[in-house]
Design an enzyme around this catalytic site. Sequence first.
Site, PDB file in Angstrom:
ATOM      1  N   PRO A  93      29.374  30.490  40.871  1.00 29.51           N
ATOM      2  CA  PRO A  93      27.683  29.371  41.251  1.00 29.51           C
ATOM      3  C   PRO A  93      27.281  29.054  42.272  1.00 29.51           C
ATOM      4  O   PRO A  93      28.058  28.306  42.764  1.00 29.51           O
ATOM      5  CB  PRO A  93      28.733  28.655  39.950  1.00 29.51           C
ATOM      6  CG  PRO A  93      29.964  28.942  40.290  1.00 29.51           C
ATOM      7  CD  PRO A  93      30.182  29.458  40.611  1.00 29.51           C
ATOM      8  N   GLU A  94      26.282  28.957  42.391  1.00 27.07           N
ATOM      9  CA  GLU A  94      25.400  28.457  42.931  1.00 27.07           C
ATOM     10  C   GLU A  94      24.230  27.465  42.271  1.00 27.07           C
ATOM     11  O   GLU A  94      25.002  27.597  40.915  1.00 27.07           O
ATOM     12  CB  GLU A  94      24.166  29.360  43.671  1.00 27.07           C
ATOM     13  CG  GLU A  94      24.407  30.197  44.896  1.00 27.07           C
ATOM     14  CD  GLU A  94      23.943  29.954  45.914  1.00 27.07           C
ATOM     15  OE1 GLU A  94      22.832  29.732  46.100  1.00 27.07           O
ATOM     16  OE2 GLU A  94      23.606  31.391  47.039  1.00 27.07           O
TER      17      GLU A  94
END
Length: 278
Positions: free
Chosen positions: A2-3
């Site tokens: 995840p960003e």
Amino acid sequence: MPELPEVEIVCQALKPVLEKSSFLKIQLNRPNLRYPFPSNLEQELVNHPITIVHRRAKYILINFSHGLTLIWHLGMSGRVIIEDLDAPSLKSGPHDHVIFMTSHNHKVTYRDPRRFGFLRLIATHQLNTLAPFSTLGPDSFGDSQLNASLFHERLQYHNIPIKRALLDQKIIAGIGNIYASEALWQAKLSPLRLTNSLTLAETGLLLKKIQDVLERAIAAGGSTLRDHVHPNGDIGYFQHFFKVYNHKDKICSRCHLFPIIKIIQGTRSTYYCNHCQK
DNA sequence: AGATGAGCCTGAAGGC
DNA sequence: TGCCTTCAGGCTCATC
């Protein structure tokens, strides 16, 4: 992994499930992830109402009414799965490390194969005194204080390639490796440009492109490369809109003249067009 | 202050 | 098919 957009999506999904609810049970299937789990996690949190679920940079923050905040970072491969307890349960996996049962009949599973994520517990009022929150830069998305002149001022303190600066959470928080490359392409800026060479106008354009690419990624449900999947099981599709990331040797879709090149900056891959990014 | 490398982990993908 | 190497969305720490 995840960003910011992927974390934001997880956060938005957790909000209606957790706020005004509480944990009935917290099952830890191992003693640690990146760090040991907080001691007495279950005793500290069970049966205490959850007031707010929010995001700061790539951290999910869950506030409780008795003054504690659970800090949740998804690392590189973390994934959250939300299930209704009345619906048939999905098959559990070997990397389901934490399972939260809520008072509103939900099962929230934290799955993280690489185990780079972590959970931490802190008194809410001390949050901003604890690293990394004490040194975190302004949030790249959703911080109304962040404008071109503030960003420009922060960049002037450094003399490093702009791509590296975008990944430095102390300078600006929340940008990850994919969206750093994408935003620089959008702003037509070379990742090699030194921070204190950027004009105010260039900085303003870059900030606009950063926020634009993050906003569009959130709207598209994030980017699914390997791990990211919505808490409800949907996949994101923003990866289909990548202009440079993972596009090594493909012709740049803007100039149609030169291939996207890949370089390594500070151990991280950077993708850019050497022709239209100056 | 900035650059570099190691380390924390698993798993997918590619080469042979 | 199987073995091996490389690489991956994050972050921290030590060293030069």
